[in-house]
Scaffold this motif. Structure first.
Motif, PDB file in Angstrom:
ATOM      1  N   VAL A 320      -3.133  -5.383  -9.116  1.00 47.85           N
ATOM      2  CA  VAL A 320      -2.125  -5.661  -8.097  1.00 47.85           C
ATOM      3  C   VAL A 320      -0.701  -5.407  -8.585  1.00 47.85           C
ATOM      4  O   VAL A 320       0.116  -4.814  -7.862  1.00 47.85           O
ATOM      5  CB  VAL A 320      -2.263  -7.099  -7.556  1.00 47.85           C
ATOM      6  CG1 VAL A 320      -2.197  -8.121  -8.659  1.00 47.85           C
ATOM      7  CG2 VAL A 320      -1.225  -7.387  -6.489  1.00 47.85           C
ATOM      8  N   LEU A 321      -0.353  -5.835  -9.795  1.00 43.69           N
ATOM      9  CA  LEU A 321       1.032  -5.703 -10.254  1.00 43.69           C
ATOM     10  C   LEU A 321       1.439  -4.248 -10.396  1.00 43.69           C
ATOM     11  O   LEU A 321       2.615  -3.903 -10.221  1.00 43.69           O
ATOM     12  CB  LEU A 321       1.209  -6.442 -11.581  1.00 43.69           C
ATOM     13  CG  LEU A 321       1.040  -7.967 -11.510  1.00 43.69           C
ATOM     14  CD1 LEU A 321       1.159  -8.593 -12.887  1.00 43.69           C
ATOM     15  CD2 LEU A 321       2.050  -8.579 -10.550  1.00 43.69           C
ATOM     16  N   GLU A 322       0.485  -3.387 -10.686  1.00 40.86           N
ATOM     17  CA  GLU A 322       0.772  -1.963 -10.800  1.00 40.86           C
ATOM     18  C   GLU A 322       0.687  -1.259  -9.452  1.00 40.86           C
ATOM     19  O   GLU A 322       1.517  -0.396  -9.131  1.00 40.86           O
ATOM     20  CB  GLU A 322      -0.216  -1.314 -11.768  1.00 40.86           C
ATOM     21  CG  GLU A 322      -0.056   0.201 -11.881  1.00 40.86           C
ATOM     22  CD  GLU A 322      -1.131   0.829 -12.762  1.00 40.86           C
ATOM     23  OE1 GLU A 322      -1.197   2.068 -12.804  1.00 40.86           O
ATOM     24  OE2 GLU A 322      -1.891   0.081 -13.396  1.00 40.86           O
ATOM     25  N   ALA A 323      -0.307  -1.624  -8.653  1.00 39.18           N
ATOM     26  CA  ALA A 323      -0.606  -0.847  -7.448  1.00 39.18           C
ATOM     27  C   ALA A 323       0.113  -1.323  -6.196  1.00 39.18           C
ATOM     28  O   ALA A 323       0.394  -0.519  -5.303  1.00 39.18           O
ATOM     29  CB  ALA A 323      -2.116  -0.857  -7.200  1.00 39.18           C
ATOM     30  N   LEU A 324       0.399  -2.621  -6.104  1.00 42.04           N
ATOM     31  CA  LEU A 324       0.995  -3.121  -4.857  1.00 42.04           C
ATOM     32  C   LEU A 324       2.296  -2.422  -4.480  1.00 42.04           C
ATOM     33  O   LEU A 324       2.492  -2.078  -3.302  1.00 42.04           O
ATOM     34  CB  LEU A 324       1.191  -4.639  -4.941  1.00 42.04           C
ATOM     35  CG  LEU A 324       1.645  -5.300  -3.631  1.00 42.04           C
ATOM     36  CD1 LEU A 324       1.042  -6.680  -3.474  1.00 42.04           C
ATOM     37  CD2 LEU A 324       3.182  -5.413  -3.550  1.00 42.04           C
ATOM     38  N   PRO A 325       3.227  -2.183  -5.424  1.00 41.02           N
ATOM     39  CA  PRO A 325       4.464  -1.499  -5.030  1.00 41.02           C
ATOM     40  C   PRO A 325       4.222  -0.128  -4.396  1.00 41.02           C
ATOM     41  O   PRO A 325       4.941   0.266  -3.465  1.00 41.02           O
ATOM     42  CB  PRO A 325       5.229  -1.364  -6.351  1.00 41.02           C
ATOM     43  CG  PRO A 325       4.716  -2.490  -7.192  1.00 41.02           C
ATOM     44  CD  PRO A 325       3.257  -2.603  -6.845  1.00 41.02           C
ATOM     45  N   LYS A 326       3.208   0.589  -4.868  1.00 43.27           N
ATOM     46  CA  LYS A 326       2.910   1.905  -4.292  1.00 43.27           C
ATOM     47  C   LYS A 326       2.412   1.766  -2.857  1.00 43.27           C
ATOM     48  O   LYS A 326       2.830   2.515  -1.966  1.00 43.27           O
ATOM     49  CB  LYS A 326       1.856   2.616  -5.155  1.00 43.27           C
ATOM     50  CG  LYS A 326       2.264   2.826  -6.603  1.00 43.27           C
ATOM     51  CD  LYS A 326       1.120   3.397  -7.424  1.00 43.27           C
ATOM     52  CE  LYS A 326       1.481   3.486  -8.897  1.00 43.27           C
ATOM     53  NZ  LYS A 326       0.345   3.973  -9.727  1.00 43.27           N
ATOM     54  N   HIS A 327       1.515   0.807  -2.632  1.00 43.64           N
ATOM     55  CA  HIS A 327       0.991   0.602  -1.278  1.00 43.64           C
ATOM     56  C   HIS A 327       2.073   0.062  -0.348  1.00 43.64           C
ATOM     57  O   HIS A 327       2.111   0.420   0.840  1.00 43.64           O
ATOM     58  CB  HIS A 327      -0.204  -0.345  -1.317  1.00 43.64           C
ATOM     59  CG  HIS A 327      -1.451   0.285  -1.849  1.00 43.64           C
ATOM     60  ND1 HIS A 327      -2.276   1.078  -1.076  1.00 43.64           N
ATOM     61  CD2 HIS A 327      -2.001   0.269  -3.092  1.00 43.64           C
ATOM     62  CE1 HIS A 327      -3.288   1.511  -1.808  1.00 43.64           C
ATOM     63  NE2 HIS A 327      -3.144   1.039  -3.029  1.00 43.64           N
ATOM     64  N   LEU A 328       2.933  -0.780  -0.885  1.00 44.60           N
ATOM     65  CA  LEU A 328       4.030  -1.303  -0.071  1.00 44.60           C
ATOM     66  C   LEU A 328       4.923  -0.167   0.413  1.00 44.60           C
ATOM     67  O   LEU A 328       5.317  -0.126   1.586  1.00 44.60           O
ATOM     68  CB  LEU A 328       4.834  -2.318  -0.878  1.00 44.60           C
ATOM     69  CG  LEU A 328       6.048  -2.930  -0.166  1.00 44.60           C
ATOM     70  CD1 LEU A 328       5.630  -3.707   1.053  1.00 44.60           C
ATOM     71  CD2 LEU A 328       6.811  -3.847  -1.139  1.00 44.60           C
ATOM     72  N   ALA A 329       5.233   0.762  -0.476  1.00 43.62           N
ATOM     73  CA  ALA A 329       6.070   1.905  -0.095  1.00 43.62           C
ATOM     74  C   ALA A 329       5.406   2.745   0.984  1.00 43.62           C
ATOM     75  O   ALA A 329       6.050   3.199   1.945  1.00 43.62           O
ATOM     76  CB  ALA A 329       6.391   2.756  -1.318  1.00 43.62           C
ATOM     77  N   GLN A 330       4.096   2.965   0.847  1.00 42.07           N
ATOM     78  CA  GLN A 330       3.358   3.745   1.852  1.00 42.07           C
ATOM     79  C   GLN A 330       3.360   3.032   3.202  1.00 42.07           C
ATOM     80  O   GLN A 330       3.534   3.670   4.258  1.00 42.07           O
ATOM     81  CB  GLN A 330       1.942   3.983   1.370  1.00 42.07           C
ATOM     82  CG  GLN A 330       1.829   4.875   0.147  1.00 42.07           C
ATOM     83  CD  GLN A 330       0.432   4.910  -0.429  1.00 42.07           C
ATOM     84  OE1 GLN A 330      -0.538   4.474   0.199  1.00 42.07           O
ATOM     85  NE2 GLN A 330       0.294   5.396  -1.649  1.00 42.07           N
ATOM     86  N   LEU A 331       3.155   1.713   3.172  1.00 41.60           N
ATOM     87  CA  LEU A 331       3.150   0.954   4.416  1.00 41.60           C
ATOM     88  C   LEU A 331       4.522   0.956   5.074  1.00 41.60           C
ATOM     89  O   LEU A 331       4.638   1.135   6.298  1.00 41.60           O
ATOM     90  CB  LEU A 331       2.695  -0.483   4.127  1.00 41.60           C
ATOM     91  CG  LEU A 331       2.635  -1.421   5.328  1.00 41.60           C
ATOM     92  CD1 LEU A 331       1.615  -0.935   6.347  1.00 41.60           C
ATOM     93  CD2 LEU A 331       2.285  -2.848   4.866  1.00 41.60           C
ATOM     94  N   GLN A 332       5.564   0.796   4.288  1.00 41.49           N
ATOM     95  CA  GLN A 332       6.921   0.802   4.832  1.00 41.49           C
ATOM     96  C   GLN A 332       7.240   2.144   5.479  1.00 41.49           C
ATOM     97  O   GLN A 332       7.873   2.210   6.545  1.00 41.49           O
ATOM     98  CB  GLN A 332       7.928   0.479   3.727  1.00 41.49           C
ATOM     99  CG  GLN A 332       7.890  -0.960   3.263  1.00 41.49           C
ATOM    100  CD  GLN A 332       8.730  -1.217   2.032  1.00 41.49           C
ATOM    101  OE1 GLN A 332       8.788  -0.391   1.118  1.00 41.49           O
ATOM    102  NE2 GLN A 332       9.384  -2.367   1.963  1.00 41.49           N
ATOM    103  N   THR A 333       6.794   3.228   4.851  1.00 37.23           N
ATOM    104  CA  THR A 333       7.012   4.558   5.427  1.00 37.23           C
ATOM    105  C   THR A 333       6.276   4.711   6.754  1.00 37.23           C
ATOM    106  O   THR A 333       6.834   5.241   7.730  1.00 37.23           O
ATOM    107  CB  THR A 333       6.531   5.648   4.440  1.00 37.23           C
ATOM    108  OG1 THR A 333       7.294   5.559   3.239  1.00 37.23           O
ATOM    109  CG2 THR A 333       6.705   7.036   5.049  1.00 37.23           C
ATOM    110  N   ALA A 334       5.039   4.228   6.814  1.00 34.56           N
ATOM    111  CA  ALA A 334       4.257   4.347   8.036  1.00 34.56           C
ATOM    112  C   ALA A 334       4.854   3.541   9.184  1.00 34.56           C
ATOM    113  O   ALA A 334       4.811   3.959  10.342  1.00 34.56           O
ATOM    114  CB  ALA A 334       2.818   3.890   7.772  1.00 34.56           C
TER     115      ALA A 334
END
Length: 336
Positions: A320-334
């Motif tokens: 989570v600590l590594e991957a969540l920021p990447k998914h958050l960015a993708q969700l924010q873009t969507a």
């Protein structure tokens, strides 16, 4: 065409798709609710909203569950925050608290935090004290973080008896605590599909429990979001919405919780009744296969339904600590 009219058309199309979904469900006979499909076609109208879709992005505390000091009123064997990971100036060597999670949300730049009840510091009776909740509310305000809601793990399909009454009593207690915390929403579990299948009366009992809780929710001004948890189908979720007679009850729509041949279709059918949305990075098929979530498709479903409110990222894997920021960015873009 104006944005408002386009939104109205989207909501109308969503309602038609919901009716088509229920008709198809009844025709296929794929759930125990096929016999009630005709009444569901006349279920209560979707949540009435004004203006175009609006999304307020947050993170669910459940995402960091291995790192919290407490779990359901007891100290747990937590994982220490890895060296080199820093999101708070506070000492977290004894495990994370909810205040530390607020700092994490600040570091991620999100507007909202969903504070899962499991991880709150317990008082003498296992529930958080009102004093601790008021302090948590103060800490959130001074950080400019909105508390989007809290989450509990109740079960209303355990069958009538002492445990059933305790589940209701504890849920009502949490409604009162949420009001103290300033949380506008609580994630509720109605129960599980397996327990619903044990007896035809279990759905009646679950609905009765939610209705009892809804009376207290209305007094406290707290929304109850019944989550599509426990492998409940979209048709079962919609039946609950039809039979719970309160404007303070809607769906806590978890995008990763429908286990079916068409989870996106299930989301589309239920989105008009959402009072909170939790986005997971994966989708599940009926066979148990997991596939990456299509954030753009999820965003379109929410837009077409006219949803306005919190969209909370919930990450469940160990990285989570590594991957969540990447998914958050993708969700924010969507969702942008």
């Amino acid at each position: 065409m104006s944005e408002g009219k386009a939104s109205d058309l989207g909501r109308g199309a969503s309602l038609l798709k919901r009716r088509s979904f229920l008709q198809a469900t009844a025709a296929a006979g794929v759930t125990a609710l096929a016999g009630t499909a005709n009444s569901l076609l006349h279920a209560r109208e979707p949540i009435e909203r004004s203006g175009p879709p609006r999304f307020r992005i947050g993170i669910a505390g459940y995402s960091l569950r291995p790192y919290f000091r407490y779990m359901k009123g007891k100290e747990q064997k937590f994982q220490p925050i890895p060296e080199g990971v820093s999101f708070t100036s506070r000492d977290v060597s004894a495990g994370l608290t909810q205040v530390d999670f607020l700092d994490y949300c600040v570091s991620m730049g999100v507007e909202a935090a969903e504070l899962t009840g499991y991880f709150m510091t317990p008082g003498p009776d296992g529930f958080p004290t009102e004093e601790s909740l008021l302090e948590l509310r103060r800490q959130a305000f001074t950080r400019g973080v909105v508390i989007s809601g809290t989450a509990i793990g109740n079960n209303f399909t355990v069958g009538l008896g002492a445990r059933y009454e305790q589940e209701i009593s504890d849920a009502i207690r949490w409604i009162d605590l949420a009001a103290v915390l300033g949380a506008p929403h609580i994630r509720f579990f109605a129960g599980t599909a397996a327990q619903l299948a044990k007896s035809p009366t279990r759905m009646d009992e679950a609905v009765a429990a939610v209705n009892r809780c809804a009376e207290q929710a209305a007094k406290q001004g707290v929304f109850l979001g019944v989550e599509n948890h426990g492998q409940l189908s979209a048709a079962q979720m919609l039946e609950i919405m039809d039979r719970v007679d309160s404007p303070w009850v809607g769906i806590n729509l978890d995008t990763g919780n429908f286990v079916s041949d068409d989870p996106y279709g299930d989301l589309e059918a239920c989105a008009p009744y959402a009072v909170n949305v939790q986005v997971k990075p994966v989708m599940k098929s009926r066979t148990g296969e997991k596939t990456p979530a299509d954030y753009d498709r999820i965003a379109k479903i929410l837009r077409d339904s006219g949803y306005q409110g919190y969209v909370v990222l919930e990450y469940e894997d160990a990285d989570v600590l590594e991957a969540l920021p990447k998914h958050l960015a993708q969700l924010q873009t969507a969702l942008a």
